[in-house]
Design a protein around this motif. Structure first.
Motif, PDB file in Angstrom:
ATOM      1  N   PHE A 123       1.047  -1.547   0.196  1.00 16.41           N
ATOM      2  CA  PHE A 123      -0.482   0.723  -0.070  1.00 16.41           C
ATOM      3  C   PHE A 123       1.002   1.100   0.057  1.00 16.41           C
ATOM      4  CE2 PHE A 123      -2.148   3.762   1.897  1.00 16.41           C
ATOM      5  CZ  PHE A 123      -3.273   3.267   0.895  1.00 16.41           C
ATOM      6  N   MET A 124       1.916   1.533   1.264  1.00 14.30           N
ATOM      7  CA  MET A 124       2.770   2.103   0.865  1.00 14.30           C
ATOM      8  C   MET A 124       3.782   2.417  -0.651  1.00 14.30           C
ATOM      9  SD  MET A 124       5.324   2.294   4.600  1.00 14.30           S
ATOM     10  CE  MET A 124       5.577   2.277   3.984  1.00 14.30           C
ATOM     11  N   ALA A 125       3.517   1.669  -1.281  1.00 16.40           N
ATOM     12  CA  ALA A 125       4.091   1.598  -2.457  1.00 16.40           C
ATOM     13  C   ALA A 125       3.056   2.083  -3.822  1.00 16.40           C
ATOM     14  CB  ALA A 125       5.001   0.525  -3.151  1.00 16.40           C
ATOM     15  N   ARG A 126       1.943   2.349  -3.490  1.00 18.93           N
ATOM     16  CA  ARG A 126       0.881   2.182  -4.188  1.00 18.93           C
ATOM     17  C   ARG A 126       0.536   3.965  -4.277  1.00 18.93           C
ATOM     18  NH1 ARG A 126      -3.517   0.243  -4.769  1.00 18.93           N
ATOM     19  NH2 ARG A 126      -3.865  -0.877  -2.462  1.00 18.93           N
ATOM     20  N   LEU A 127       0.229   4.636  -2.535  1.00 18.97           N
ATOM     21  CA  LEU A 127       0.220   5.268  -2.421  1.00 18.97           C
ATOM     22  C   LEU A 127       1.277   6.713  -2.769  1.00 18.97           C
ATOM     23  CD1 LEU A 127      -1.688   7.191  -0.575  1.00 18.97           C
ATOM     24  CD2 LEU A 127      -0.577   6.662   1.436  1.00 18.97           C
ATOM     25  N   ALA A 128       2.599   5.763  -2.596  1.00 21.47           N
ATOM     26  CA  ALA A 128       3.643   6.756  -2.680  1.00 21.47           C
ATOM     27  C   ALA A 128       3.920   7.058  -4.653  1.00 21.47           C
ATOM     28  CB  ALA A 128       5.444   6.286  -2.555  1.00 21.47           C
ATOM     29  N   HIS A 129       3.061   6.152  -5.177  1.00 16.66           N
ATOM     30  CA  HIS A 129       3.033   6.121  -6.823  1.00 16.66           C
ATOM     31  C   HIS A 129       1.509   6.734  -7.244  1.00 16.66           C
ATOM     32  CE1 HIS A 129       6.970   3.928  -6.021  1.00 16.66           C
ATOM     33  NE2 HIS A 129       7.679   4.844  -6.849  1.00 16.66           N
ATOM     34  N   GLY A 130       0.967   7.327  -6.514  1.00 17.26           N
ATOM     35  CA  GLY A 130      -0.336   8.108  -6.745  1.00 17.26           C
ATOM     36  C   GLY A 130      -1.541   7.118  -7.420  1.00 17.26           C
ATOM     37  N   PHE A 131      -1.591   5.636  -6.829  1.00 13.56           N
ATOM     38  CA  PHE A 131      -2.478   4.502  -7.518  1.00 13.56           C
ATOM     39  C   PHE A 131      -3.355   5.509  -7.082  1.00 13.56           C
ATOM     40  CE2 PHE A 131       0.934   2.891  -8.995  1.00 13.56           C
ATOM     41  CZ  PHE A 131       1.449   1.710  -9.649  1.00 13.56           C
ATOM     42  N   ALA A 132      -4.908   5.338  -8.083  1.00 10.24           N
ATOM     43  CA  ALA A 132      -5.981   4.863  -6.960  1.00 10.24           C
ATOM     44  C   ALA A 132      -6.838   4.331  -7.995  1.00 10.24           C
ATOM     45  CB  ALA A 132      -6.336   6.453  -7.734  1.00 10.24           C
ATOM     46  N   ASP A 133      -6.609   2.354  -8.301  1.00  7.23           N
ATOM     47  CA  ASP A 133      -6.643   2.327  -9.128  1.00  7.23           C
ATOM     48  C   ASP A 133      -7.931   0.420  -7.603  1.00  7.23           C
ATOM     49  OD1 ASP A 133      -4.896   0.846  -7.475  1.00  7.23           O
ATOM     50  OD2 ASP A 133      -4.152  -0.820  -8.481  1.00  7.23           O
ATOM     51  N   ASP A 134      -8.330   1.313  -6.449  1.00  5.14           N
ATOM     52  CA  ASP A 134      -8.727   0.153  -5.190  1.00  5.14           C
ATOM     53  C   ASP A 134      -9.664   1.439  -4.530  1.00  5.14           C
ATOM     54  OD1 ASP A 134      -7.077   0.957  -3.091  1.00  5.14           O
ATOM     55  OD2 ASP A 134      -6.522  -1.083  -3.367  1.00  5.14           O
ATOM     56  N   LEU A 135     -10.596   1.130  -3.826  1.00  2.00           N
ATOM     57  CA  LEU A 135     -11.450   2.193  -3.043  1.00  2.00           C
ATOM     58  C   LEU A 135     -10.003   2.652  -2.280  1.00  2.00           C
ATOM     59  CD1 LEU A 135     -13.765   4.211  -2.454  1.00  2.00           C
ATOM     60  CD2 LEU A 135     -14.701   1.724  -1.047  1.00  2.00           C
ATOM     61  N   LEU A 136      -9.892   2.804  -1.444  1.00  2.51           N
ATOM     62  CA  LEU A 136      -8.788   3.025  -0.353  1.00  2.51           C
ATOM     63  C   LEU A 136      -7.801   4.511  -0.683  1.00  2.51           C
ATOM     64  CD1 LEU A 136      -8.129   3.774   2.324  1.00  2.51           C
ATOM     65  CD2 LEU A 136      -6.629   2.102   2.347  1.00  2.51           C
ATOM     66  N   ALA A 137      -7.246   3.928  -1.710  1.00  2.00           N
ATOM     67  CA  ALA A 137      -5.929   4.659  -2.757  1.00  2.00           C
ATOM     68  C   ALA A 137      -7.068   6.011  -3.265  1.00  2.00           C
ATOM     69  CB  ALA A 137      -5.585   3.491  -3.728  1.00  2.00           C
ATOM     70  N   ALA A 138      -7.842   5.466  -4.291  1.00  2.00           N
ATOM     71  CA  ALA A 138      -8.819   6.743  -4.618  1.00  2.00           C
ATOM     72  C   ALA A 138      -8.562   7.380  -3.824  1.00  2.00           C
ATOM     73  CB  ALA A 138      -9.950   5.813  -5.286  1.00  2.00           C
ATOM     74  N   CYS A 139      -9.505   6.682  -2.388  1.00  2.00           N
ATOM     75  CA  CYS A 139     -10.413   8.468  -1.178  1.00  2.00           C
ATOM     76  C   CYS A 139      -8.698   9.186  -1.182  1.00  2.00           C
ATOM     77  CB  CYS A 139     -10.071   7.315  -0.353  1.00  2.00           C
ATOM     78  SG  CYS A 139     -12.274   6.909  -0.006  1.00  2.00           S
ATOM     79  N   CYS A 140      -7.714   8.566  -0.796  1.00  2.00           N
ATOM     80  CA  CYS A 140      -6.403   8.637  -0.513  1.00  2.00           C
ATOM     81  C   CYS A 140      -5.989  10.663  -1.448  1.00  2.00           C
ATOM     82  CB  CYS A 140      -4.967   8.677  -0.700  1.00  2.00           C
ATOM     83  SG  CYS A 140      -5.445   7.023   1.363  1.00  2.00           S
ATOM     84  N   ARG A 141      -6.203   9.401  -2.647  1.00  2.00           N
ATOM     85  CA  ARG A 141      -5.970  10.342  -3.976  1.00  2.00           C
ATOM     86  C   ARG A 141      -7.125  12.058  -4.132  1.00  2.00           C
ATOM     87  NH1 ARG A 141      -1.978   7.453  -4.917  1.00  2.00           N
ATOM     88  NH2 ARG A 141      -1.170   9.473  -3.663  1.00  2.00           N
ATOM     89  N   ALA A 142      -8.624  11.249  -3.525  1.00  2.00           N
ATOM     90  CA  ALA A 142      -9.124  13.157  -3.745  1.00  2.00           C
ATOM     91  C   ALA A 142      -9.269  13.675  -2.461  1.00  2.00           C
ATOM     92  CB  ALA A 142     -10.281  12.075  -3.807  1.00  2.00           C
TER      93      ALA A 142
END
Ligand code: C5P
Length: 399
Positions: free
Chosen positions: A95-114
């Motif tokens: 998850f840290m890797a996906r957050l650091a790289h701007g992923f938004a491909d699941d609900l949590l990552a998308a929430c963090c982006r928004a």
């Protein structure tokens, strides 16, 4: 009123074994007055059920990014708007890797982006995964992006190994969240920390330095920030990035450090001198590079001012904390230093045997007039949090 009363915490749970602590965390956050909604990643659902989290949060659990339910009700945009703080606990290496790289491909990552609200992560993983170069690179990126990092702690791990990577305990995470809303043990306090070595120039290219890495001081500054303090870090030359949310002043020599510290402590409540300040400096640094035209020569050194003793001697002195790194007779020297410099508290540590300078771990004995407490071997981050808790206690006791 508690700092978390009526605060909206969006808890993201990702797929690590520490997810089994998520229901307890939800309960503790709610005990502290927070309103909690849970977003579960697909992998997390293998460790903890949505039904459990729904029962303890009193709210439906959110899992799908693309579903009719999400689009008609709380989709990622609404959840992100709702949150006063997003806490991802546990946060896996993935998850840290996906957050650091701007992923938004699941609900949590998308929430963090928004989200416009702050994001905090509580990393939890095997010590090898934590120390892995890519994880550490992602961590630096996340810190640069303003993500708050709670922990990790160290100790025994589910995989049987011992080391850094344990998720902080639920109550520690609740305290760290409270700190984000001005409710920490040092809320409203101004804290100045000195860290790192000082470099004393011999000529334009050479200097006298020491082996302090600055890690202990940076951890102390970060722990004070997590406890809600307004922190100024006066740092000698180190290879560490500026910690987020902290005013950093970079200095080089003991004299520079003295000037910066004295200016910063004028309205401070606490001064913590962790810096390894050079005791002596060259009396007359050469203005040109010294040539090797002599077989031997002596350098005259003069005493540097003792910054810590000077701060402790101010008419309006802050609560003054020193460090004592010693190779022998640690406690006797530390107790003498506490008295001689008229400190409120001193943190003594033995240097050597894999502890002290240039290492991740340390062990401290805290001494104050009339008291003492052992902080056994742990990561510098964990020790820093305990030190800050003791400082807050003593500060409150002093009134
Ligand atoms: O006396 P000693 O150098 O062992 O004391 C260590 C403590 O004093 C540390 O807290 C260090 O930051 C502080 N110190 C200082 N100025 C000096 C020397 C030490 O503030 N010149």
């Amino acid at each position: 009123m508690n700092a978390l009363t009526h605060k909206h915490i969006l808890l993201g749970v990702t797929g690590g074994i520490a997810a089994y602590k998520a229901p307890e965390l939800v309960r503790r956050l709610r005990d502290a007055g927070a309103d909690v909604r849970v977003v579960l990643t697909p992998a997390a659902a293998a460790f903890v059920t949505p039904l459990t989290l729904q029962a303890v949060s009193g709210r439906p659990v959110h899992q799908e990014l693309l579903s009719a339910e999400a689009e008609s009700g709380m989709g990622h945009i609404e959840l992100a708007r709702w949150a006063d703080l997003i806490l991802v606990a546990p946060a896996t290496a993935d998850f840290m890797a996906r957050l650091a790289h701007g992923f938004a491909d699941d609900l949590l990552a998308a929430c963090c982006r928004a989200a416009r609200a702050p994001i905090a992560i509580a990393p939890a993983m095997n010590v090898g995964m934590w120390q892995n170069a890519a994880t550490q690179r992602n961590l630096r990126q996340l810190v640069d992006d303003g993500v708050r990092v709670f922990g990790p702690g160290s100790g025994s791990q589910a995989c049987g190994e011992v080391g850094e990577g344990r998720m902080l305990e639920p109550l520690e995470l609740v305290a760290a969240c409270a700190g984000q809303f001005g409710g920490g043990a040092l809320a409203g306090r101004r804290v100045v920390v000195s860290a790192g070595p000082t470099f004393e120039d011999l000529d334009p290219v050479r200097f006298i330095g020491n082996r302090s890495s600055g890690r202990m001081g940076y951890a102390v500054a970060q722990a004070a920030r997590e406890a809600g303090a307004d922190v100024t870090l006066v740092s000698g030359p180190v290879a560490l990035p500026d910690p987020p949310g902290i005013a950093v002043q970079r200095v080089r020599s003991a004299l520079d450090m003295r000037a910066a510290v004295l200016a910063a402590v004028a309205d401070a409540d606490v001064y913590i001198g962790t810096a390894a300040v050079a005791d002596y400096r060259p009396a007359a640094p050469a203005t040109q590079k010294i040539k090797k035209d002599r077989d031997a020569f002596a350098i005259e050194l003069v005493r540097n001012p003792d910054i810590l003793a000077e701060v402790a001697g101010l008419a309006r002195r802050p609560f003054t904390v020193g460090f004592a790194a010693e190779t022998d007779d640690v406690l006797a020297y530390a107790r003498r230093k506490l008295d001689d410099k008229r400190l409120d508290l001193i943190a003594a540590n033995a240097v050597g045997a894999g502890l002290g300078f240039e290492t991740d771990d340390n062990a401290l004995t805290l001494l104050w007039p009339g008291g003492q407490r052992e902080l056994p071997r742990a990561s510098k981050a964990a020790l820093a949090r305990e030190l800050i808790a003791v400082i807050a206690e003593r500060l409150d006791a002093r009134g």
